[in-house]
Design a protein around this motif. Structure first.
Motif, PDB file in Angstrom:
ATOM      1  N   GLY A 149       0.792  -1.225   0.000  1.00 61.78           N
ATOM      2  CA  GLY A 149       0.000   0.000   0.000  1.00 61.78           C
ATOM      3  C   GLY A 149       0.824   1.274   0.000  1.00 61.78           C
ATOM      4  N   GLU A 150       2.064   1.191  -0.470  1.00 59.78           N
ATOM      5  CA  GLU A 150       2.975   2.335  -0.447  1.00 59.78           C
ATOM      6  C   GLU A 150       3.222   2.851  -1.853  1.00 59.78           C
ATOM      7  OE1 GLU A 150       7.192   3.263   1.661  1.00 59.78           O
ATOM      8  OE2 GLU A 150       7.195   1.476   0.389  1.00 59.78           O
ATOM      9  N   ILE A 151       3.354   4.175  -1.970  1.00 61.32           N
ATOM     10  CA  ILE A 151       3.861   4.791  -3.201  1.00 61.32           C
ATOM     11  C   ILE A 151       5.296   5.226  -2.916  1.00 61.32           C
ATOM     12  CG2 ILE A 151       3.614   6.646  -4.892  1.00 61.32           C
ATOM     13  CD1 ILE A 151       0.630   6.681  -4.301  1.00 61.32           C
ATOM     14  N   LEU A 152       6.233   4.543  -3.559  1.00 60.85           N
ATOM     15  CA  LEU A 152       7.653   4.812  -3.355  1.00 60.85           C
ATOM     16  C   LEU A 152       8.163   5.616  -4.543  1.00 60.85           C
ATOM     17  CD1 LEU A 152      10.177   4.176  -1.578  1.00 60.85           C
ATOM     18  CD2 LEU A 152      10.555   2.177  -3.044  1.00 60.85           C
ATOM     19  N   GLY A 153       8.482   6.872  -4.307  1.00 56.17           N
ATOM     20  CA  GLY A 153       8.956   7.735  -5.383  1.00 56.17           C
ATOM     21  C   GLY A 153      10.439   7.546  -5.651  1.00 56.17           C
ATOM     22  N   PHE A 154      10.810   7.547  -6.923  1.00 54.12           N
ATOM     23  CA  PHE A 154      12.224   7.495  -7.323  1.00 54.12           C
ATOM     24  C   PHE A 154      12.574   8.814  -8.010  1.00 54.12           C
ATOM     25  CE2 PHE A 154      12.581   3.206  -6.105  1.00 54.12           C
ATOM     26  CZ  PHE A 154      13.914   2.810  -6.236  1.00 54.12           C
ATOM     27  N   ALA A 155      13.485   9.576  -7.406  1.00 53.65           N
ATOM     28  CA  ALA A 155      13.894  10.875  -7.939  1.00 53.65           C
ATOM     29  C   ALA A 155      15.360  10.821  -8.356  1.00 53.65           C
ATOM     30  CB  ALA A 155      13.678  11.967  -6.893  1.00 53.65           C
ATOM     31  N   GLY A 156      15.742  11.754  -9.195  1.00 59.65           N
ATOM     32  CA  GLY A 156      17.124  11.833  -9.665  1.00 59.65           C
ATOM     33  C   GLY A 156      17.186  12.589 -10.971  1.00 59.65           C
ATOM     34  N   LEU A 157      18.360  12.991 -11.359  1.00 62.38           N
ATOM     35  CA  LEU A 157      18.547  13.703 -12.610  1.00 62.38           C
ATOM     36  C   LEU A 157      18.600  12.723 -13.780  1.00 62.38           C
ATOM     37  CD1 LEU A 157      21.231  16.305 -11.458  1.00 62.38           C
ATOM     38  CD2 LEU A 157      18.743  16.598 -11.575  1.00 62.38           C
ATOM     39  N   MET A 158      18.526  13.252 -14.995  1.00 64.49           N
ATOM     40  CA  MET A 158      18.621  12.417 -16.189  1.00 64.49           C
ATOM     41  C   MET A 158      19.918  11.616 -16.151  1.00 64.49           C
ATOM     42  SD  MET A 158      16.675  11.901 -18.856  1.00 64.49           S
ATOM     43  CE  MET A 158      15.736  13.418 -18.910  1.00 64.49           C
ATOM     44  N   GLY A 159      19.810  10.299 -16.404  1.00 62.73           N
ATOM     45  CA  GLY A 159      20.983   9.447 -16.389  1.00 62.73           C
ATOM     46  C   GLY A 159      21.362   8.926 -15.021  1.00 62.73           C
ATOM     47  N   ALA A 160      20.478   9.117 -14.021  1.00 60.93           N
ATOM     48  CA  ALA A 160      20.789   8.656 -12.661  1.00 60.93           C
ATOM     49  C   ALA A 160      20.681   7.148 -12.527  1.00 60.93           C
ATOM     50  CB  ALA A 160      19.857   9.338 -11.654  1.00 60.93           C
ATOM     51  N   GLY A 161      19.957   6.501 -13.475  1.00 61.35           N
ATOM     52  CA  GLY A 161      19.833   5.051 -13.427  1.00 61.35           C
ATOM     53  C   GLY A 161      18.480   4.550 -12.960  1.00 61.35           C
ATOM     54  N   ARG A 162      17.504   5.442 -12.817  1.00 63.46           N
ATOM     55  CA  ARG A 162      16.179   5.045 -12.307  1.00 63.46           C
ATOM     56  C   ARG A 162      15.464   4.104 -13.280  1.00 63.46           C
ATOM     57  NH1 ARG A 162      13.581  10.663 -12.058  1.00 63.46           N
ATOM     58  NH2 ARG A 162      14.814  10.747 -13.971  1.00 63.46           N
ATOM     59  N   THR A 163      15.360   4.522 -14.540  1.00 63.30           N
ATOM     60  CA  THR A 163      14.680   3.677 -15.533  1.00 63.30           C
ATOM     61  C   THR A 163      15.412   2.361 -15.725  1.00 63.30           C
ATOM     62  OG1 THR A 163      13.660   5.529 -16.706  1.00 63.30           O
ATOM     63  CG2 THR A 163      14.043   3.514 -17.976  1.00 63.30           C
ATOM     64  N   GLU A 164      16.727   2.421 -15.750  1.00 64.27           N
ATOM     65  CA  GLU A 164      17.516   1.196 -15.925  1.00 64.27           C
ATOM     66  C   GLU A 164      17.271   0.212 -14.776  1.00 64.27           C
ATOM     67  OE1 GLU A 164      19.269   4.366 -18.388  1.00 64.27           O
ATOM     68  OE2 GLU A 164      18.618   4.268 -16.289  1.00 64.27           O
ATOM     69  N   THR A 165      17.127   0.736 -13.567  1.00 65.45           N
ATOM     70  CA  THR A 165      16.820  -0.112 -12.412  1.00 65.45           C
ATOM     71  C   THR A 165      15.461  -0.780 -12.577  1.00 65.45           C
ATOM     72  OG1 THR A 165      18.162   1.251 -10.920  1.00 65.45           O
ATOM     73  CG2 THR A 165      16.455  -0.116  -9.913  1.00 65.45           C
ATOM     74  N   MET A 166      14.463  -0.011 -13.016  1.00 70.36           N
ATOM     75  CA  MET A 166      13.121  -0.554 -13.184  1.00 70.36           C
ATOM     76  C   MET A 166      13.078  -1.622 -14.282  1.00 70.36           C
ATOM     77  SD  MET A 166      11.737   0.924 -10.779  1.00 70.36           S
ATOM     78  CE  MET A 166      12.902   1.869  -9.786  1.00 70.36           C
ATOM     79  N   ARG A 167      13.836  -1.422 -15.333  1.00 69.30           N
ATOM     80  CA  ARG A 167      13.871  -2.401 -16.418  1.00 69.30           C
ATOM     81  C   ARG A 167      14.497  -3.715 -15.948  1.00 69.30           C
ATOM     82  NH1 ARG A 167      13.107  -1.182 -21.658  1.00 69.30           N
ATOM     83  NH2 ARG A 167      14.790  -2.560 -22.333  1.00 69.30           N
ATOM     84  N   LEU A 168      15.460  -3.648 -15.033  1.00 69.25           N
ATOM     85  CA  LEU A 168      16.045  -4.872 -14.479  1.00 69.25           C
ATOM     86  C   LEU A 168      15.016  -5.621 -13.637  1.00 69.25           C
ATOM     87  CD1 LEU A 168      19.628  -3.784 -13.347  1.00 69.25           C
ATOM     88  CD2 LEU A 168      18.947  -4.868 -15.488  1.00 69.25           C
ATOM     89  N   ILE A 169      14.288  -4.887 -12.813  1.00 68.83           N
ATOM     90  CA  ILE A 169      13.274  -5.516 -11.956  1.00 68.83           C
ATOM     91  C   ILE A 169      12.192  -6.174 -12.799  1.00 68.83           C
ATOM     92  CG2 ILE A 169      11.468  -5.031 -10.239  1.00 68.83           C
ATOM     93  CD1 ILE A 169      13.289  -2.723  -9.235  1.00 68.83           C
ATOM     94  N   PHE A 170      11.857  -5.559 -13.927  1.00 68.73           N
ATOM     95  CA  PHE A 170      10.790  -6.075 -14.781  1.00 68.73           C
ATOM     96  C   PHE A 170      11.292  -7.125 -15.779  1.00 68.73           C
ATOM     97  CE2 PHE A 170       7.590  -5.535 -18.299  1.00 68.73           C
ATOM     98  CZ  PHE A 170       6.496  -6.018 -17.577  1.00 68.73           C
ATOM     99  N   GLY A 171      12.601  -7.365 -15.795  1.00 73.23           N
ATOM    100  CA  GLY A 171      13.135  -8.375 -16.700  1.00 73.23           C
ATOM    101  C   GLY A 171      13.324  -7.914 -18.131  1.00 73.23           C
ATOM    102  N   ALA A 172      13.198  -6.616 -18.368  1.00 72.63           N
ATOM    103  CA  ALA A 172      13.392  -6.096 -19.723  1.00 72.63           C
ATOM    104  C   ALA A 172      14.860  -6.093 -20.115  1.00 72.63           C
ATOM    105  CB  ALA A 172      12.819  -4.684 -19.827  1.00 72.63           C
ATOM    106  N   ASP A 173      15.746  -6.002 -19.130  1.00 71.42           N
ATOM    107  CA  ASP A 173      17.190  -6.117 -19.341  1.00 71.42           C
ATOM    108  C   ASP A 173      17.722  -7.148 -18.347  1.00 71.42           C
ATOM    109  OD1 ASP A 173      17.276  -4.060 -21.285  1.00 71.42           O
ATOM    110  OD2 ASP A 173      17.348  -2.540 -19.705  1.00 71.42           O
ATOM    111  N   PRO A 174      18.781  -7.880 -18.706  1.00 71.82           N
ATOM    112  CA  PRO A 174      19.332  -8.879 -17.778  1.00 71.82           C
ATOM    113  C   PRO A 174      20.197  -8.223 -16.707  1.00 71.82           C
ATOM    114  CG  PRO A 174      20.585  -8.874 -19.818  1.00 71.82           C
ATOM    115  CD  PRO A 174      19.444  -7.910 -20.021  1.00 71.82           C
TER     116      PRO A 174
END
Length: 509
Positions: A282-307
């Motif tokens: 039941g939590e909304i966990l916000g991920f903040a950072g500047l462009m290129g901080a690695g947020r999207t890349e982290t999410m893609r790993l969790i979702f299996g889009a990248d190994p």
């Protein structure tokens, strides 16, 4: 000679019998930046696609430099000095940046079938220098970030000798420094007497760069004002026809709730380095950072889009192996990508088909026959719930506005009923009215016990929505902040904190 570069009067356009534009008008002066705004589905992009020759108008008149013109296609518009940068990127991934910019206009060598790659790379370098873009013109578009692709689109538009430049959400994927570079380019074009049409939902940008503003609502013209003579509250009221409240949502303490997702020491290359965090029920966990901080890349790993190269993922205390996106979905993870066009939608399929595709097993009858009636019922239910503006659930998704496409993606994961939802830039390119609807939806999902990760580049959005805020810089988590201690200043401090500082222990946990 007319002081107006563009005059559009009485513009009408229908799609499938539905009025997209109803008696619309728009004027653009030489040497001005003119904001065109309205909710998603208000008709902004449709009106500009008519001006740029992408769509044919049903009726009305278009004047360019005081002369009536009938634009039959995009090439005719370009030849007339009208260039557009579309909201959805339209580059060919297998070609280089330079090849994309000059496709169809390549410099030839002495033999006409040989392209002078050296010359088009030289010209591209000049364009990149103009917009202060540090990028190799020979880079394949497929290797570029969304922000870099956006800058290539801008360079391509500038490569034409245009008098009118239409920018549809040009900064949606840009960092603050990249936005300032773009604004310097726009100011230079304005000084040259060019006319800029600027479509954006970011009010602070409009006030910074625009001279006048035209507001549309439900396919109709509402008003035009000098930017300095209209307040933000007045603009919003004219856009949505109702009052919008954007106050910070009170957040409960989630520290005693069970962990639904645990990520341990996740790593891949230089973009994700030893990332660990927990997501609670039941939590909304916000991920903040500047462009290129690695947020999207982290999410893609969790979702299996990248190994992943290293790391562990636990769901409800159980270690799971996510080798691909199918594994993630089967373990109750849904992912709304920042690039909905490439990764979130089947553009040539209908609203109905996109809505049910992630949960197609729920709609199978005996012998694998699809239950058409059930599909329609569910698709209609979620279109109504999300207030998706579409003539029909049988409408192809490619014909919807960007904001309504986003709602279809959200609907897809709601139908799947995932326990963990990752929303990567969920309100990018979406107007204030639709933002409030999505905020309300995210809060409702959290109250129902869904666990949400929200990646956003808009700090007010992060602060408004998050129970906790995870801050990343250079591929590492530099801080995890509770809602009550989160401020824009504190987030920016950790978003710019050098990665080696966290290794010395300068980290809030």
């Amino acid at each position: 000679m007319s002081r107006f570069l563009v005059q559009m009067e009485g513009i009408e356009k229908k799609f499938s019998g539905v009025h997209a534009l109803n008696n619309c008008r728009f004027e653009l002066l030489a040497g001005e930046v003119h904001a065109l705004i309205g909710e998603n589905g208000a008709g902004k992009s449709t009106l500009m696609k008519i001006l740029s020759g992408v769509y044919l108008k049903d009726s009305g008149s278009v004047k360019l430099r005081g002369n009536n013109i009938e634009l039959q296609n995009a090439k005719q518009a370009l030849d007339s000095g009208i260039s557009i940068i579309h909201q959805e990127l339209n580059l060919m991934k297998h070609l280089s940046a330079a090849q994309n910019i000059f496709i169809g206009r390549e410099q030839k060598k002495s033999l006409p079938f040989l392209v002078d790659e050296k010359e088009i790379n030289r010209k591209t370098k000049e364009l990149f220098d103009l917009i202060n873009l540090d990028l190799d013109s020979r880079s394949l578009v497929s290797s570029l970030t969304v922000a870099q692709q956006q800058m290539v689109e801008i360079a391509k538009a500038l490569s034409f000798n245009m008098d009118v430049l239409i920018m549809d959400e040009p900064t949606s994927a840009l960092s603050d420094s990249e936005i300032e570079k773009l604004f310097n380019v726009i100011r230079g074009l304005r000084e040259q007497g060019k006319g800029i049409v600027y479509i954006s939902h970011r009010m602070e940008e409009l006030r910074q760069i625009c001279d006048r503003v035209t507001i549309m609502r439900d396919g109709s013209y509402i008003t035009t004002s000098l930017m300095k003579e209209i307040t933000t509250e007045q603009i919003i009221a004219q856009m949505v026809g109702r009052e919008i409240f954007e106050t910070r949502h009170a957040r409960e303490d989630t520290s005693q709730r069970e962990n639904i997702l645990e990520v341990r020491n996740l790593s891949r290359g230089r973009m994700v380095k030893d990332v660990s965090f927990d997501l609670r029920r039941g939590e909304i966990l916000g991920f903040a950072g500047l462009m290129g901080a690695g947020r999207t890349e982290t999410m893609r790993l969790i979702f299996g889009a990248d190994p992943m190269e290293a790391g562990e993922i636990f769901i409800k205390g159980k270690k799971i192996a996510i080798r691909n996106t199918k594994d993630a979905v089967e373990n109750g993870i849904g992912y709304l990508s920042e690039d909905r066009k490439r990764f979130g939608l089947a553009l040539n399929m209908t609203v109905k088909e996109n809505t049910v595709m992630a949960a197609i097993g729920k709609f199978l009858k005996i012998f694998g026959v699809l239950d058409e009636k059930k599909q329609r019922s569910v698709a209609v239910q979620y279109a109504e719930r999300l207030k998706t503006k579409t003539p029909s659930i049988e409408q192809q998704v490619k014909n919807l506005s960007g904001g309504n496409q986003q709602k279809v993606v959200i609907g897809k994961w709601l139908v799947r009923d995932c326990d963990i939802l990752i929303f990567d830039e969920p309100t990018r390119g979406i107007d204030v009215g639709a933002k409030s609807e999505i905020y309300k939806l995210l809060n409702e999902l959290a109250e129902r016990g869904k666990s949400i990760i929200m990646v956003s580049s808009e700090l007010p959005e992060i602060l408004r929505m998050s129970h906790r805020v995870v801050v990343m810089c250079e591929g590492r988590i530099t801080a995890t902040l509770d809602a009550e201690e989160s401020t824009q200043e504190k987030i920016m401090h950790y978003a710019t904190l050098r990665a080696d500082a966290t290794l010395r222990g300068d980290k809030t946990a």
